[in-house]
Design an enzyme around this catalytic site. Sequence first.
Site, PDB file in Angstrom:
ATOM      1  N   ASP A  96       0.878  -1.168   0.000  1.00  0.00           N
ATOM      2  CA  ASP A  96       0.000   0.000   0.000  1.00  0.00           C
ATOM      3  C   ASP A  96       0.913   1.215   0.000  1.00  0.00           C
ATOM      4  O   ASP A  96       1.629   1.453   0.965  1.00  0.00           O
ATOM      5  CB  ASP A  96      -0.870  -0.032   1.260  1.00  0.00           C
ATOM      6  CG  ASP A  96      -1.705   1.238   1.437  1.00  0.00           C
ATOM      7  OD1 ASP A  96      -1.594   2.149   0.593  1.00  0.00           O
ATOM      8  OD2 ASP A  96      -2.458   1.307   2.429  1.00  0.00           O
TER       9      ASP A  96
ATOM     10  N   ASN B 173      16.565  -7.945   0.000  1.00  0.00           N
ATOM     11  CA  ASN B 173      15.229  -8.313  -0.473  1.00  0.00           C
ATOM     12  C   ASN B 173      14.177  -7.624   0.375  1.00  0.00           C
ATOM     13  O   ASN B 173      14.474  -7.124   1.462  1.00  0.00           O
ATOM     14  CB  ASN B 173      15.052  -9.837  -0.517  1.00  0.00           C
ATOM     15  CG  ASN B 173      15.017 -10.445   0.855  1.00  0.00           C
ATOM     16  OD1 ASN B 173      14.060 -10.245   1.591  1.00  0.00           O
ATOM     17  ND2 ASN B 173      16.064 -11.168   1.212  1.00  0.00           N
TER      18      ASN B 173
ATOM     19  N   TYR C  40       2.479  -1.151  15.722  1.00  0.00           N
ATOM     20  CA  TYR C  40       1.562  -1.380  14.616  1.00  0.00           C
ATOM     21  C   TYR C  40       1.605  -0.248  13.597  1.00  0.00           C
ATOM     22  O   TYR C  40       1.502   0.915  13.932  1.00  0.00           O
ATOM     23  CB  TYR C  40       0.144  -1.560  15.142  1.00  0.00           C
ATOM     24  CG  TYR C  40      -0.361  -2.938  14.861  1.00  0.00           C
ATOM     25  CD1 TYR C  40      -1.054  -3.662  15.818  1.00  0.00           C
ATOM     26  CD2 TYR C  40      -0.136  -3.531  13.624  1.00  0.00           C
ATOM     27  CE1 TYR C  40      -1.506  -4.929  15.561  1.00  0.00           C
ATOM     28  CE2 TYR C  40      -0.579  -4.800  13.371  1.00  0.00           C
ATOM     29  CZ  TYR C  40      -1.268  -5.496  14.331  1.00  0.00           C
ATOM     30  OH  TYR C  40      -1.707  -6.747  14.061  1.00  0.00           O
TER      31      TYR C  40
ATOM     32  N   LYS D 181      -2.406  -3.208   9.033  1.00  0.00           N
ATOM     33  CA  LYS D 181      -2.530  -4.656   8.919  1.00  0.00           C
ATOM     34  C   LYS D 181      -1.693  -5.127   7.732  1.00  0.00           C
ATOM     35  O   LYS D 181      -1.202  -4.331   6.949  1.00  0.00           O
ATOM     36  CB  LYS D 181      -4.002  -5.055   8.747  1.00  0.00           C
ATOM     37  CG  LYS D 181      -4.696  -5.332  10.080  1.00  0.00           C
ATOM     38  CD  LYS D 181      -4.317  -6.686  10.666  1.00  0.00           C
ATOM     39  CE  LYS D 181      -4.873  -6.890  12.065  1.00  0.00           C
ATOM     40  NZ  LYS D 181      -4.090  -6.266  13.139  1.00  0.00           N
TER      41      LYS D 181
HETATM   42  C1  F6R Z   1      -6.855  -0.323   8.372  1.00  0.00           C
HETATM   43  C2  F6R Z   1      -6.827   0.965   7.733  1.00  0.00           C
HETATM   44  C3  F6R Z   1      -7.847   1.974   8.140  1.00  0.00           C
HETATM   45  C4  F6R Z   1      -7.233   3.078   8.971  1.00  0.00           C
HETATM   46  C5  F6R Z   1      -8.261   4.154   9.323  1.00  0.00           C
HETATM   47  C6  F6R Z   1      -7.677   5.327  10.078  1.00  0.00           C
HETATM   48  O1  F6R Z   1      -5.831  -1.110   7.887  1.00  0.00           O
HETATM   49  O2  F6R Z   1      -5.975   1.243   6.939  1.00  0.00           O
HETATM   50  O3  F6R Z   1      -8.907   1.381   8.810  1.00  0.00           O
HETATM   51  O4  F6R Z   1      -6.686   2.519  10.128  1.00  0.00           O
HETATM   52  O5  F6R Z   1      -8.837   4.656   8.158  1.00  0.00           O
HETATM   53  O6  F6R Z   1      -6.614   5.839   9.370  1.00  0.00           O
HETATM   54  P1  F6R Z   1      -5.706   7.013   9.937  1.00  0.00           P
HETATM   55  O7  F6R Z   1      -5.402   6.724  11.382  1.00  0.00           O
HETATM   56  O8  F6R Z   1      -4.493   6.946   9.054  1.00  0.00           O
HETATM   57  O9  F6R Z   1      -6.509   8.265   9.742  1.00  0.00           O
HETATM   58 MG    MG Z   2      -3.830   1.512   3.788  1.00  0.00          MG
HETATM   59 MG    MG Z   3      -4.140  -2.423   2.573  1.00  0.00          MG
END
Ligand code: F6R
Ligand code: MG
Ligand code: MG
Length: 368
Positions: free
Chosen positions: A11, A105, A232, A235
């Site tokens: 991502d 890598n 974290y 994910k």
């Molecule tokens: C889960 C994900 C989203 C963000 C959420 C808050 O993997 O990418 O659920 O956690 O949109 O995003 P922030 O904290 O970046 O505003």
């Molecule tokens: Mg994302």
């Molecule tokens: Mg993603």
Amino acid sequence: MKLTISVIKADVGSIGGHIKPSQKLKDVVANFVYENGIKKGEVVDYYISSTGDDIAILMTHKKGALNDTIHKLAWDAFVEGTRVAKEQGLYGAGQDLLKDAFSGNVKGMGPAVAEMEIEERPNECFVLFAADKTDPGAYNLPFYLGFADPMYCAGLMLSPKMGKGFKFVIMDVAHTEGDRVIELSAPEDLYDIAALLRDNQRFVIEHIYSDSTGEIAASVSTTRLHNIAGKYTGKDDPVALVRVQGAFPATGEILAPFSIGHYVAGFMRGSHTGPLMPVKANSPISYFDGPPVVSAQAFSVKDGKLTEPADAFDQPFWDWVRDQVSQKALDIRRQGFSGCAMLPYSELEYGGIVEKMKKLDGKFKVRK
Ligand code: F6R
Ligand code: MG
Ligand code: MG
């Protein structure tokens, strides 16, 4: 002919939050792989797709797994993509590129990787799975059922080529000092395999091999981002490659378990439980930053050259499944933060709750 199939996914930014990458971002990544991979003869073929906010670069080549040229090509394509993501103001630009400079890598650097070196069959075919808003344990149940349970994989009873079953290489992803793995074979070790795979956050299928032919059957990305970054950062959104037909499960046998829409970790802020919805390739993310999704693109390959993908979940049957999974998503969301609707403390994506708990801890009083 020895051929390596590699999928590297990251991502590096998406439109309107965590919905989907922009077309320009995908085009730039594709063009980079074409210019630096195809034109320079490093890769035989490639295909770019997205699932939720992640871009997957699928490549065929002759260089084997964990090859630094191939991994650097993908890394640099994502760096180039990040440049465009920043230019366009995309959300989470460069999110999964956790290190500043490439070294060796991409394993342990953020992107998810699944690879397999194969002896190409005359009619080689495989499925690329890509999941978003969940972690690698999401494949534990469907691959267990697809490779080890005759209730889902009729071939285990009917095909002489599958008679000896499959060997599972399972990784303990809580062990961060190195790869801690165990090899177990189905059906002999079925209950031991189940005992490990029930714990999706700790034990994850890494590879599956045919016990009849010794050939590699499946490869799953096992990276867990919070084990890399120490905290974290999102994910892990795992990819997987599964060879199908012949000595392997039929395509439909490996797709069938995804009709369960089983509950996995992920969803909003990577901190909830949600059902895994089988979606069409290039689908966006929506409800409650989810639900967790998985796409399945089937390819045929000849001398390393890929056909266009057959989008395996783009068929009326799966519309009905998606309706059922939507209902499951709403059912669990109805209880909000309570109990199993949210992940345990150790799996929560945001550090903020740790601070909150510390502050509250000081306010507790023990009654005399
Ligand atoms: C889960 C994900 C989203 C963000 C959420 C808050 O993997 O990418 O659920 O956690 O949109 O995003 P922030 O904290 O970046 O505003
Ligand atoms: Mg994302
Ligand atoms: Mg993603």
